[in-house]
Design an enzyme around this catalytic site. Structure first.
Site, short mmCIF file in Angstrom:
data_model
loop_
_atom_site.label_atom_id
_atom_site.label_comp_id
_atom_site.label_asym_id
_atom_site.label_seq_id
_atom_site.Cartn_x
_atom_site.Cartn_y
_atom_site.Cartn_z
N ASP A 1 -1.33 -6.04 9.50
CA ASP A 1 -2.40 -5.07 9.23
C ASP A 1 -3.56 -5.87 8.65
O ASP A 1 -3.51 -6.31 7.50
CB ASP A 1 -1.89 -4.00 8.25
CG ASP A 1 -2.92 -2.90 8.01
OD1 ASP A 1 -4.12 -3.14 8.28
OD2 ASP A 1 -2.54 -1.82 7.54
N TYR B 1 0.85 -1.20 0.00
CA TYR B 1 0.00 0.00 0.00
C TYR B 1 0.88 1.25 0.00
O TYR B 1 1.72 1.42 0.91
CB TYR B 1 -0.89 -0.05 1.24
CG TYR B 1 -1.54 1.24 1.71
CD1 TYR B 1 -1.37 1.69 3.01
CD2 TYR B 1 -2.36 2.00 0.86
CE1 TYR B 1 -1.98 2.85 3.46
CE2 TYR B 1 -2.97 3.16 1.31
CZ TYR B 1 -2.78 3.58 2.60
OH TYR B 1 -3.38 4.73 3.06
N LYS C 1 -12.67 -0.22 5.90
CA LYS C 1 -12.86 -1.09 4.74
C LYS C 1 -14.00 -2.08 4.95
O LYS C 1 -14.87 -2.22 4.11
CB LYS C 1 -11.56 -1.87 4.45
CG LYS C 1 -10.33 -0.99 4.39
CD LYS C 1 -10.36 0.01 3.25
CE LYS C 1 -9.11 0.88 3.24
NZ LYS C 1 -9.15 1.93 2.21
N ILE D 1 -6.72 -4.94 8.15
CA ILE D 1 -7.79 -3.98 7.86
C ILE D 1 -8.84 -4.52 6.88
O ILE D 1 -9.98 -4.09 6.88
CB ILE D 1 -7.17 -2.65 7.33
CG1 ILE D 1 -8.19 -1.52 7.35
CG2 ILE D 1 -6.61 -2.84 5.95
CD1 ILE D 1 -7.61 -0.18 6.89
#
Lengths: 484, 469
Positions: free
Chosen positions: B230, B145, B272, B232
């Protein structure tokens, strides 16, 4: 034992220095009183002997005005049937510029709070995670690790964390003293600046809080103009924390740095920045609405990018935008808020005066800067601490000792007065009075055993009798909530 | 300009990357079905807009939470004053339960180990401040990302050293790639403090395999470093293989409450899974009490609005709602994903096989004029300006191979997605045709060069003119 020690050392090394040092500033002994409050909070019915919180600068005086508005403006919440059609748009909006209506309404509110004497450009408004986030962001934008900011004492203890902890920036105190009501003098500024220079520390800026925390006073025009010329001469930044701008309840009128800037064409505007928040003026610390307003385009751009780390929830932006766009409500609120703060301040100062306790003559903030110097056993910080500790435990009032604000003279205490109802205020005053009389009585007995000099001090002190209450300074977090 | 900090003047905020530039182009000319049908369609923003109707209907059915009330009484004042960085207990309890539910209740989380932050952006930065000194490094598998360049490095001074993953094995993390990255860090004189993975992956859209997870645990054990996971996108897993949380792996390997247990940290957010990026709800979950303590204090710089905490605590405590939401959301994501994949296939474009997230990792290597990042940029610009689609080039995600693009599918209506696919089809066909023509022109140039040479030789040999085609 050796094994345990080495594993702890290893454990500490696995983490950063920042994570394991005291830079968060919470290890100050003054948090004892917070714990005392948390473990024994006053309640008029369920715990009338508990500790009254007077170390928390909250504004609880005008919630009814706000609640009334909310009830009549259901669409301001994206979750009510009147407002839910906006839910999706608001929930997905993550643009760090913030909702335009939020910026417009906030700029307008800031103007109104300053009596419409200045104008603010909504495009210069940058969001942050409360004023806490704003100050850290300013330090990151304006200074490199090792650089310093000058800060007049006494100052809000949170600055030690906000400006220094993760940024590596230093704070150099500009000593202000009671002889001239703690005004910031050019001499004090120059002394601090030279001091930094002699330790080869680069000064990047001057941070002022106006109205002052903990003093509750505002800066006069002459001082503001002097500060502006000082920073221009030294070519350093001026960060003005105007978080209490809306709490000025009586004359003289508040003068914002924005006013000075608009009048002074010679000033280099790229050096001037304002930090603001709705936590004090409106009483919304929970909503985390911090603002950075800079006259410097590069700072606005940089701060905006950094604001990604602490944007205001769009749910909150939407509510605030609606509320602050209602000009009738805003005018009513500002006026009502000021009146109530004024009354509360009056109630307190009169109550304290009845037992001969004086305070610095102030007209803003949510607190008093109480003068208890003459009640100290010795004019030392140890004596201040002793007095403060005994008051937490015996009198059960949580107020903040001046040393926690880096005050250069012992004996001053900050007492918050806007975070309780009238009844609690009366109880608090009663306790102070009783304690003051008791303490003074005890001190009057003691003079026979003390030196002449001491007796002289005490007899002089007969004029002003102060009760001493002790409590920590403003904690990074509020006391335990009643919300489940 | 010397007046500002170095941080203010450098590019470490990462916003000059094509990832963000594409967004800017979109802002200038955004697609709108009626007002600007030829505008740029935003496919570079990983938003989940598929299940808002579920949220809205919950709100309509639960007016109290919406309007600052509890049992009909106003709690506005309490919420407005609540700034305790420990967070609203009801919210943290609801959030850990939600996280558990997403993981099929195979792991449980202790709310006291959860720290609330202003989005995952803040969570990741805060973990860097807690775990590393300026100049230390974290290893990250590529592609990753683009926001990490800002979140992990900018104000912290921490460095990122890439773990190179390639298409040869579906971009899976290998032992040799991990070791290579570690060695590289040492060559650069950087002390490695940990590995950060995104699981499910952004931009790949795949979940980490058990093999990869075990590899990671072995690696951080051996090197005695941290692992940040992570997660998410954990609620967006719509297909098999299912999601395996790092916590599950530790539990199954009987590593609970061991030394390595304390070096595992999870980052989460509701941006998200629930599609609420505007509300800025992030979290750090750590098994290390010192990290929890330090991160909690640091969260002062970016707390979650109490108004938002309260609303979401009510919503996430409604188990019927969360169960239904999780499964319905996943269904819709799968449907959208399948639509995109099959649409692209019809255009002769394939995607990395994925089972999660809000985007596909699309293989456009065959559309490049050459196997270079310059060609990738050329192709990207073509797609943004001429095709009118803002997609994210692999180079902005630090991919080591040119030609891959991240394309989002959950932030638009079905109609818009269909339109986008149509545009890609037309473009792909035209591009392939041009490429083929160029190739055959090149070939025929080569052929005719050979022919004329032969003819020349022939002429020389035979002294006769021969006309050329």
């Amino acid at each position: 034992m050796v094994l345990i020690n080495s594993s702890l050392k290893e454990q500490v090394q696995l983490l950063s220095k920042i994570a394991t040092n005291d830079g968060h500033s919470e290890n100050s002994p003054y948090f004892e009183a917070w714990k005392a409050y948390d473990s024994d909070p006053y309640h008029s019915i369920t715990n009338p002997q508990g500790v009254i919180q007077m170390g928390l600068a909250e504004n609880q005086l005008s919630f009814d005005v706000i609640k009334d508005w909310i009830v009549h403006n259901q669409s301001a919440s994206i979750c009510t049937s009147e407002g839910v059609d906006k839910f999706t748009d608001i929930a997905i909006y993550q643009d760090y510029h913030g909702l335009p209506k939020f910026r417009n309404a906030t700029a307008r509110f800031m103007e109104k709070v300053r009596g419409d004497k200045v104008t603010f450009d909504p495009d210069r408004i940058v969001m942050s995670g409360g004023a806490t986030g704003a100050h850290e962001m300013m330090a990151f934008c304006l200074a490199d690790p090792g650089d310093a900011f000058l800060v007049p004492t006494p100052y809000y203890p949170g600055f030690d964390r906000d400006l220094k902890w993760r940024t590596g920036v230093q704070l150099v105190p500009v000593i202000c003293e009671s002889y001239n009501n703690f005004r910031i003098t050019r001499t004090a500024l120059e002394t601090a600046y030279q001091q930094a220079g002699s330790s080869k520390t680069k000064v990047k800026g001057l941070l002022i809080t106006n109205p002052s925390n903990p003093l509750g006073t505002i800066l006069d025009r002459a001082t503001l103009e002097d500060l502006v010329s000082f920073i221009n001469e030294k070519s350093i930044h001026l960060v003005c924390d105007e978080i209490y701008a809306g709490t000025v309840f009586k004359m003289p009128e508040f003068i914002s740095i924005a006013e000075i800037i608009e009048e002074d064409i010679k000033c280099n505007r790229d050096l001037v920045h304002i930090v603001y928040s709705l936590s004090k003026d409106m009483g919304f610390p929970g909503f985390r609405i911090g603002i950075v307003y800079s006259y410097n385009d590069n700072v606005v751009n940089c701060a905006r990018k950094m604001s990604s780390f602490g944007l205001v929830s769009t749910q909150t932006q939407h509510l605030i935008a609606a509320m602050l766009s209602d000009e009738i409500f805003v005018e009513k609120f500002i006026m009502e808020n000021r009146e109530r703060l004024g009354s509360r301040h009056e109630m307190f100062t009169q109550g304290l005066a009845q037992v001969g306790i004086g305070n610095l003559n102030g007209n803003g903030g949510l607190f008093l800067w109480m003068d208890l110097r003459k009640l100290l056993k010795q004019p030392t910080f140890e004596a201040e601490m002793e007095l403060w500790k005994s008051v937490i435990n015996n009198v059960k009032l949580s107020i903040s000792p001046g040393s926690s604000f880096h005050c250069s003279e012992p004996g001053w205490f900050r007492v918050c007065l806007a975070n309780m109802d009238d009844e609690t205020t009366k109880v608090a005053l009663q306790r102070i009075k009783k304690f003051a009389l008791q303490t003074l009585g005890a001190l009057e007995v003691k003079p026979k055993k003390l030196s002449c000099q001491r007796s002289l001090k005490l007899s002089l002190s007969f004029q002003t009798r102060d009760g001493i209450m002790m409590s920590p300074h403003m904690s990074p977090h509020s006391p335990s909530s009643t919300i489940a | 300009m010397k007046m500002l900090a170095k941080k203010a003047m450098c590019n470490s905020h990462g916003q000059d990357s094509s990832y963000f530039l594409g967004w800017q182009e979109y802002e200038k000319n955004p697609y709108d079905e009626t007002r600007n049908p030829n505008g740029i369609i935003q496919m570079g923003l990983a938003e989940n807009q598929l299940s808002f109707d579920l949220l809205e209907s919950w709100l309509k059915a639960n007016p109290d939470a919406a309007s600052f009330k509890r049992d009909g009484d106003s709690i506005f004042r309490e919420l407005a004053l609540f700034q305790d960085y420990h967070g609203l207990p009801a919210f943290k309890n609801a959030l850990v339960d939600f996280m558990s539910e997403i993981r099929g209740n195979k792991v449980t989380f202790n709310p006291n180990n959860l720290v609330l932050t202003a989005g995952a952006t803040s969570a990741n930065e805060t973990l860097m401040f807690c775990l590393a000194e300026p100049g230390d490094a974290f290893l990250l598998p590529t592609p990753y990302y683009p926001g990490f360049d800002r979140d992990l490095k900018w104000r912290t001074g921490v460095e990122i050293v890439p773990i190179h993953c390639t298409s040869s094995n579906g971009f899976e993390i290998t032992e040799s790639a991990l070791e290579e990255a570690y060695k590289q860090a040492h060559k650069l004189d950087l002390r490695v403090k940990g590995v950060l993975v995104t699981n499910p992956s952004n931009p790949l859209g795949t979940t980490l395999t058990l093999k990869e997870l075990n590899l990671l645990v072995d690696f951080i054990q051996a090197k005695r470093i941290h692992l940040i996971s992570d997660e998410i996108y954990s609620g967006t897993v719509f297909d098999s293989p299912g999601f395996i949380s790092i916590m599950e792996v530790l539990k199954n390997r009987n590593l609970t409450n061991t030394e390595v247990w304390e070096r595992i940290h999870i980052v989460y957010s509701l941006s998200k899974d629930l599609g609420l990026p505007g509300f800025r709800v992030g979290a750090i979950y750590s098994n290390d009490d010192m990290v929890v303590s330090a991160a909690t204090k640091m969260s002062s710089f970016g707390l979650v609005s109490s108004q938002t905490q309260y609303l979401l605590s009510a919503m996430l405590s409604d188990k019927e709602f969360t169960q239904n939401y999780i499964s319905e959301n996943q269904k819709r994501l799968k449907q959208r994903h399948d639509m995109m994949v099959s649409g692209l296939l019809e255009a002769g474009i394939s995607c990395l096989k994925s089972n999660a997230s809000l985007f596909c990792w699309v293989d456009m290597r065959h559309l490049l004029s050459s196997n270079t990042f310059e060609a990738e940029m050329e192709l990207w610009k073509d797609i943004v300006y001429n095709v009118g689609l803002n997609i994210s080039p692999g180079s902005s995600c630090h991919c080591t191979e040119p030609g891959w693009f991240r394309v989002c599918f959950a932030n638009m209506s079905e109609e818009t997605l269909n339109l986008a696919i149509q545009r890609i089809k037309i473009f792909a066909e035209a591009t392939i045709k041009t490429i083929n023509e160029n190739k055959s022109q090149e070939q025929s140039n080569k052929n005719s060069k050979r022919k004329s040479f032969t003819k020349w030789v022939f002429r020389l040999s035979f002294g006769r003119e021969t006309s050329e085609r």
